[in-house]
Every structure is written in C-alpha cells, then in structure tokens.
Scaffold this active site. Structure first.
Site, mmCIF file in Angstrom:
data_model
loop_
_atom_site.group_PDB
_atom_site.id
_atom_site.type_symbol
_atom_site.label_atom_id
_atom_site.label_comp_id
_atom_site.label_asym_id
_atom_site.label_seq_id
_atom_site.Cartn_x
_atom_site.Cartn_y
_atom_site.Cartn_z
ATOM 1 N N CYS A 54 0.845 -1.079 0.045
ATOM 2 C CA CYS A 54 -0.016 -0.104 -0.056
ATOM 3 C C CYS A 54 0.798 1.082 -0.087
ATOM 4 C CB CYS A 54 -0.957 -0.100 1.250
ATOM 5 S SG CYS A 54 -1.982 -1.223 1.282
ATOM 6 N N GLU A 56 0.734 3.717 2.059
ATOM 7 C CA GLU A 56 1.302 3.994 3.290
ATOM 8 C C GLU A 56 2.265 3.311 3.785
ATOM 9 O OE1 GLU A 56 -3.289 4.157 3.881
ATOM 10 O OE2 GLU A 56 -1.833 3.099 2.384
ATOM 11 N N ARG A 82 -11.032 10.435 -5.455
ATOM 12 C CA ARG A 82 -11.931 9.697 -4.284
ATOM 13 C C ARG A 82 -11.225 10.410 -3.076
ATOM 14 N NH1 ARG A 82 -9.611 3.924 -3.854
ATOM 15 N NH2 ARG A 82 -7.723 4.648 -5.205
ATOM 16 N N CYS A 88 -5.904 0.530 5.358
ATOM 17 C CA CYS A 88 -6.366 -0.749 5.329
ATOM 18 C C CYS A 88 -5.963 -1.210 6.789
ATOM 19 C CB CYS A 88 -6.059 -1.835 4.418
ATOM 20 S SG CYS A 88 -4.218 -2.145 4.308
ATOM 21 N N CYS A 91 -2.014 -2.148 7.236
ATOM 22 C CA CYS A 91 -1.225 -0.895 7.369
ATOM 23 C C CYS A 91 -1.354 -0.391 8.724
ATOM 24 C CB CYS A 91 -1.645 0.187 6.332
ATOM 25 S SG CYS A 91 -1.298 0.011 4.663
ATOM 26 N N TYR A 125 -3.276 -7.044 18.657
ATOM 27 C CA TYR A 125 -2.186 -7.861 18.620
ATOM 28 C C TYR A 125 -1.004 -7.171 18.872
ATOM 29 C CZ TYR A 125 2.075 -10.760 17.505
ATOM 30 O OH TYR A 125 3.208 -11.322 17.486
#
Length: 226
Positions: A54, A56, A82, A88, A91, A125
C-alpha cells in the site's frame, strides 16, 4: 480532532499527489508522512495480485531511506477524485507496531480528522519486538519550560504512555522543535484531585472528558548534553 496546520499540510500533499494518478492501474493511491523534523515524504502504492504494498507502507520506506526515525502524521488519498481514505487493516497494524504514536488522517462528515493509530486498531495484537521509542506531544508554548526543566510533569486523558525513552514534540512550533528524554514515572489521578483552575483548563483541552475520567500524571525529564 481537527488537523493542525502541519497535519493539514500532510493531507494536502497526499491529495495533490493523488491527482496525478489514474493512468496506471498499478498506482492508484498516494500517501504522505511527516517526520519529527517537519519533512514530508510521499509515495504511491504498487498494486499487484499477490499483495503489492500500500502507499502508506511505501511512504514508510521512503521516510526511512531519508533517515527519518520517528513519524508524526500520515495521510493517504485515492486517485480519480476519491480524496482522503483511511488505511487498511494491514497498514494499521504496521503503523501501530512501528510508530505507535502516529496520528492518522481519516475522512469525516465535515472534513478531515486526525486519529491516534491505537484508536483505529483497538484490542490489537502487540508485536513484542517493535521499537520502544515513544512520542509525547505538547503545545508549542511549553517548549521553553520543558527545555529548562521548569516543567517535568503533565496530566493526560485518554492517552497511552509508558516509562522509558521518549521524544517530546511541540506541536505548531515554527521550527518543529523536539527534545529527547524519558518518561520516568506514571501515576493515576482524577479531576477532583487537581487544582480547580487547572482542571478547568484541562477540560478545555479535552472537551469530551467525563467528570469521572481516569487521568495520568506523567513525569518526564529531558536528556541533557554531557
């Protein structure tokens, strides 16, 4: 919370870069990230069916290549108008592990909002080998007091801090001032235990803070040059 001037700059860079995309389906998202020195690093995603990175994550690599170690703010924007888009799940986990105090720009009903990464990934986590250096933010008006040692504690609500090494960042400082130091102790306290005038000021800083809020008194010290 609403973006500060520097945070809006990161959003603007990501959105501007996104407007240049759209012709190549392999590059559809742009990202920008600001480090503690005020430098903005930008990148685009590399789409591939086997899980290309991605934007990021590419931006994190670009920042690291430029020597950035601690990052303050990140934003991503999509091509074809957009606009600002949230990260996501993958990320979010990477950002939390590698930059646990980073603020992430997300779209809101009335414009961009800044969210601490931990708010975007609750009950997550925890990667035990992640870097431990942390960031604690102050308003720029406290720079001299912290630098001189006059101010050595702060009251925080709805924030997560840990004893250990930390970088103190002064938001809105014209020179992006930051100081190395450490958090030496953390105590629990309540509004009723604070001076009424101080408590009133704290409410102004945290307008959503309830009357029975659990607060942290964070003690810290600046690292002095030897």
């Amino acid at each position: 919370m609403q973006p500060l001037e520097a945070e809006q700059q990161v959003i603007d860079v990501a959105e501007e870069l996104a407007t240049t995309l759209g012709e190549n389906p392999n590059h559809t998202v742009a990202a920008a990230v600001m480090d503690i020195d005020g430098r903005v690093h930008k990148a685009v995603n590399v789409y591939h069916f086997n899980g290309g990175p991605c934007a990021e994550l590419v931006a994190l690599g670009v920042a690291a290549t430029a020597g950035a170690t601690q990052l303050l703010t990140i934003a991503a924007a999509g091509d074809r108008g957009r606009g600002l888009i949230p990260p996501c799940g993958r990320c979010r986990q990477v950002l939390l592990d590698q930059h646990p105090d980073i603020l992430v720009a997300v779209p809101g009903e009335e414009g961009p909002l800044m969210r601490p990464i931990r708010k975007l990934l609750p009950d997550t986590y925890f990667f035990p080998d992640a870097p431990t250096g942390r960031v604690m933010r102050f308003n720029r008006r406290y720079y001299e007091a912290v630098l001189s040692g006059q101010k050595t504690s702060t009251i925080r609500w709805d924030e997560t801090h840990h004893v250990g090494a930390a970088t103190f960042v002064f938001e809105g400082h014209p020179e992006f001032a930051h100081l190395d130091g450490s958090i030496t102790a953390i105590e629990s306290t309540t509004l009723s235990e604070l001076d009424p005038e101080y408590a009133a000021g704290l409410r102004g800083h945290y307008p959503a803070m309830p009357a029975d809020a659990e607060l942290l008194r964070v003690h810290f010290q600046v690292q002095r040059a030897e």
